[in-house]
Enzyme design. Structure first.
Site, PDB file in Angstrom:
ATOM      1  N   HIS A 182       0.839  -1.194   0.000  1.00  0.00           N
ATOM      2  CA  HIS A 182       0.000   0.000   0.000  1.00  0.00           C
ATOM      3  C   HIS A 182       0.876   1.247   0.000  1.00  0.00           C
ATOM      4  O   HIS A 182       1.756   1.399   0.853  1.00  0.00           O
ATOM      5  CB  HIS A 182      -0.904   0.005   1.233  1.00  0.00           C
ATOM      6  CG  HIS A 182      -1.866   1.160   1.284  1.00  0.00           C
ATOM      7  ND1 HIS A 182      -2.992   1.217   0.493  1.00  0.00           N
ATOM      8  CD2 HIS A 182      -1.842   2.319   2.001  1.00  0.00           C
ATOM      9  CE1 HIS A 182      -3.643   2.338   0.742  1.00  0.00           C
ATOM     10  NE2 HIS A 182      -2.964   3.036   1.648  1.00  0.00           N
ATOM     11  N   SER A 183       0.658   2.142  -0.968  1.00  0.00           N
ATOM     12  CA  SER A 183       1.387   3.411  -1.067  1.00  0.00           C
ATOM     13  C   SER A 183       2.896   3.150  -1.189  1.00  0.00           C
ATOM     14  O   SER A 183       3.315   2.507  -2.147  1.00  0.00           O
ATOM     15  CB  SER A 183       1.034   4.307   0.124  1.00  0.00           C
ATOM     16  OG  SER A 183       1.408   5.644  -0.109  1.00  0.00           O
ATOM     17  N   MET A 184       3.708   3.615  -0.254  1.00  0.00           N
ATOM     18  CA  MET A 184       5.139   3.317  -0.324  1.00  0.00           C
ATOM     19  C   MET A 184       5.383   1.818  -0.407  1.00  0.00           C
ATOM     20  O   MET A 184       6.318   1.354  -1.071  1.00  0.00           O
ATOM     21  CB  MET A 184       5.875   3.891   0.880  1.00  0.00           C
ATOM     22  CG  MET A 184       7.379   3.629   0.860  1.00  0.00           C
ATOM     23  SD  MET A 184       8.243   4.074   2.398  1.00  0.00           S
ATOM     24  CE  MET A 184       7.692   2.746   3.491  1.00  0.00           C
TER      25      MET A 184
END
Length: 248
Positions: free
Chosen positions: A92-94
């Site tokens: 998720h994200s990074m």
């Protein structure tokens, strides 16, 4: 420091002979605990493996890293040992950036690849970072960014010492995300699924769908109500997508 404290991968419920493993990679400012709600909600023969880079939770005493290649360097030896079983990567994200970069490294070294790469709330890698350089913000402005993202309850901002301890990690993780440069590599050849929030101001729908260019294999995009942390309200739907593909 003990081996447990420096381990990169947590296995909350070790499985002696899993059919497959689900490796989860955390977003900026978070650690393995963000995936604890997934425990007990995945198939019994799928082992949950939670990636824990330095600087967070029980690794808070370690210096957080500021480049995705450093994270992959540290993570690779432990992940290599987990690839004796089919694997699904979810970031998720990074965490999506870490999962993708790790997959590229596995390919470069001739190691087994995940059977399915799931990336969430992250623009496709070829797009690059186009927003503000948040890793250069003042501490006060970083706190406001965290408020706007909505990943923490408001009462957390008033807890004594929390922001003081968290901001160095957030700054390092934003550096990882915002200074990434996509290498000139051919696309992957494996299933990629991109997920995102319809109201995510950081990752527009077009940036989610642009992950299509990252693979010559099957691709799917799924969008949910909510912003950057849509995941909290869509756990069941996301888990159905992540675990639906036959991994054998």
């Amino acid at each position: 420091m003990t081996a447990v404290a420096t381990s990169w991968v947590r296995r909350p419920v070790p499985h002696p002979a899993p059919r497959a493993r689900l490796l989860c990679f955390p977003c900026a400012g978070s650690g393995a605990m963000m995936y604890r709600p997934w425990l007990g909600r995945i198939p019994d023969d799928l082992e949950l493996c939670l990636v824990q880079p330095p600087g967070r939770e029980e690794r808070a005493g370690e210096e957080p890293l500021t480049h995705v290649s450093q994270i992959v360097d540290g993570l690779l030896p432990e992940v290599r040992d987990l690839l004796d079983r089919p694997a699904v990567f979810f970031g998720h994200s990074m965490g999506a950036l870490i999962a993708y970069t790790l997959t590229l490294r596995l390919r470069a070294e001739g190691l087994p690849l995940p059977r399915h790469l799931c990336v969430s709330a992250r623009p496709a890698p070829q797009i690059g970072h186009r927003g503000a350089a948040r890793h250069r913000y003042s501490d006060e402005d970083l706190v406001e960014v965290l408020r706007e993202l909505g990943g923490m309850p408001e009462e957390a901002f008033a807890l004594p010492g929390l922001m003081e301890s968290l901001l160095p990690l957030v700054r390092a993780d934003f550096t990882v995300s915002e200074t990434y440069e996509h290498p000139p590599v051919p696309p992957l050849d494996l299933p990629v699924t991109a997920l995102g929030g319809l109201a995510d101001t950081l990752v527009p729908v077009s940036a989610v769908e642009a992950w299509r260019e990252s693979t010559t294999g099957p691709f799917a995009a799924h969008l949910f109500p909510g912003g950057h942390f849509y995941l909290r309200d869509a756990t069941e739907q996301v888990l159905r997508i992540v675990t639906a593909r036959n991994v054998s």
